[in-house]
Design a protein around this motif. Structure first.
Motif, short mmCIF file in Angstrom:
data_model
loop_
_atom_site.label_atom_id
_atom_site.label_comp_id
_atom_site.label_asym_id
_atom_site.label_seq_id
_atom_site.Cartn_x
_atom_site.Cartn_y
_atom_site.Cartn_z
N THR A 11 0.83 -1.10 -0.12
CA THR A 11 -0.01 0.00 0.00
C THR A 11 0.93 1.16 -0.15
O THR A 11 2.25 1.08 0.40
CB THR A 11 -0.78 0.05 1.12
N PRO A 12 0.11 2.49 -0.26
CA PRO A 12 1.18 3.50 -0.27
C PRO A 12 1.83 3.80 1.03
O PRO A 12 2.88 4.36 1.33
CB PRO A 12 0.19 4.78 -0.55
N GLU A 13 1.06 3.22 2.07
CA GLU A 13 1.81 3.46 3.63
C GLU A 13 2.86 2.67 3.89
O GLU A 13 3.99 3.16 4.30
CB GLU A 13 0.66 3.23 4.65
N ASN A 14 2.82 1.36 3.33
CA ASN A 14 4.09 0.50 3.46
C ASN A 14 4.88 0.59 2.36
O ASN A 14 5.88 -0.38 2.24
CB ASN A 14 3.53 -0.81 4.18
N ARG A 23 8.74 -1.42 2.05
CA ARG A 23 8.86 -2.81 1.52
C ARG A 23 10.00 -2.84 0.41
O ARG A 23 10.77 -3.59 -0.06
CB ARG A 23 7.49 -3.04 0.63
#
Length: 99
Positions: A64-67, A71
């Motif tokens: 996701t954009p948050e992680n 990653r």
């Protein structure tokens, strides 16, 4: 004439009994079909619920954009090389003749 009336009454009674039995059988078949339909629907709903739970578990590993930054860092820290071959015996061959 009396015999004819008696025979008509007897036939009417047989016909009414037959129709009553047919109605009971039809009612029993409808009830059976409704129960079977309910069981199928319940099994379908359970299967779909399983699929939803499985998708929710899989969604925990989505990028996701948050992680995204974490990653990318993880991939840079742990590089993987997918350049290998498998021979006929199932062994992994990391180096080929050309390299």
């Amino acid at each position: 004439m009396a015999w004819n009336d008696a025979e008509n009454a007897r036939q009417r009674a047989r016909r009414e009994e037959r129709l009553r039995k047919e109605k009971e059988e039809e009612k029993r078949q409808k009830l059976h079909a409704a129960e079977q339909g309910a069981r199928k629907l319940e099994a379908f709903l359970k299967e779909k619920e399983k699929e939803v739970l499985q998708l929710q578990e899989e969604a925990k590993t989505f990028i996701t954009p948050e992680n995204l930054g974490a990653r990318i860092e993880e991939c840079l820290d742990n590089p993987r090389n997918y350049n290998f071959a498998i021979d006929k015996d199932g062994r992994v061959v990391k180096r080929t003749v050309l390299s």
